[in-house]
Design an enzyme around this catalytic site. Structure first.
Site, short mmCIF file in Angstrom:
data_model
loop_
_atom_site.label_atom_id
_atom_site.label_comp_id
_atom_site.label_asym_id
_atom_site.label_seq_id
_atom_site.Cartn_x
_atom_site.Cartn_y
_atom_site.Cartn_z
N THR A 9 43.49 43.88 35.12
CA THR A 9 43.17 42.85 34.18
C THR A 9 44.31 41.96 33.84
O THR A 9 45.47 42.35 33.91
CB THR A 9 42.50 43.40 32.92
OG1 THR A 9 41.32 42.70 32.75
CG2 THR A 9 43.29 43.28 31.69
N ALA A 57 45.08 35.15 39.54
CA ALA A 57 44.18 35.76 40.52
C ALA A 57 44.65 35.49 41.95
O ALA A 57 44.41 36.31 42.84
CB ALA A 57 42.75 35.25 40.32
N CYS A 89 47.93 38.24 41.85
CA CYS A 89 47.75 39.65 41.48
C CYS A 89 46.47 40.20 42.09
O CYS A 89 45.38 39.70 41.80
CB CYS A 89 47.71 39.79 39.95
SG CYS A 89 47.41 41.47 39.40
N THR A 110 43.50 41.17 39.69
CA THR A 110 42.93 40.11 38.85
C THR A 110 41.96 39.30 39.71
O THR A 110 42.28 38.96 40.84
CB THR A 110 44.06 39.20 38.31
OG1 THR A 110 44.96 39.99 37.54
CG2 THR A 110 43.50 38.09 37.44
#
Length: 186
Positions: free
Chosen positions: A14, A168, A171, A174
């Site tokens: 997250t 995103a 990572c 994510t």
């Protein structure tokens, strides 16, 4: 003989970001939940309204732990209505001293019209610099992107969305399934 690992699987994931700009405070988060190298869920809702809708929050960490903390924070907000900082400090005290709560593995970002705060399991209650703060596996990427965008003409929600997209891209824990909550700010 092959060595085997008996370590518990590690939950990853997250990215939660808050931006306070132009009379609004926005918290956004992605929807991915991973265990080890496997995506378990892509559309988890990690950002929500709390209390009577005058506080918004997002969490990173174990989902059950985060919901326990959200419930505790809502209880503190009932005790200290309109006083998010006081409620957060009281929750942090409990989190550090209560044997059960100490085992919870989560971080939270919460905000109302006046203040944004990060709460950690070590009892920290931190107010972000320049109205921007991020937590989670992609938090540093989102934070860097948001700081780069904060002085542009983009509004708070646009900054949150673009920064989470950048996180995103970098990572693996994510994704782009973004949930946004916003409030008018002072």
């Amino acid at each position: 003989m092959h060595a085997t690992s008996h370590e518990p699987a590690v939950w990853h994931g997250t990215t939660i970001l808050t931006v306070r700009k132009g009379g609004r405070v926005v918290i956004g988060g992605d929807g991915q939940v991973s265990i080890g190298q496997t995506v378990i869920k892509s559309n988890a809702r990690k950002v929500r309204k709390l209390g009577k809708g005058d506080v918004i929050g997002g969490f990173a960490g174990a989902t059950a732990d985060a919901f326990t903390l959200f419930e505790r924070l809502e209880s503190k907000l009932e005790q200290y209505p309109g006083q998010l900082t006081r409620a957060a400090v009281e929750l942090a005290k409990d989190w550090r001293t209560d044997r059960y709560l100490r085992r919870l593995e989560a971080m939270m970002i919460v905000a109302d019209k006046e203040v944004s705060l990060v709460l950690t399991g070590t009892g920290d209650v931190l107010e972000p610099e320049a109205g921007v703060m991020a937590i989670g596996s992609g938090g540093n990427y989102a934070l860097a992107a948001a700081r780069a965008l904060i002085d542009t003409d983009k509004d708070a929600e646009s900054i949150v969305r673009r920064s989470l997209d950048i996180a995103a891209d970098i990572c693996v824990y994510t994704n782009r399934n973004i949930t946004i909550e916003a409030l008018a700010a002072e």
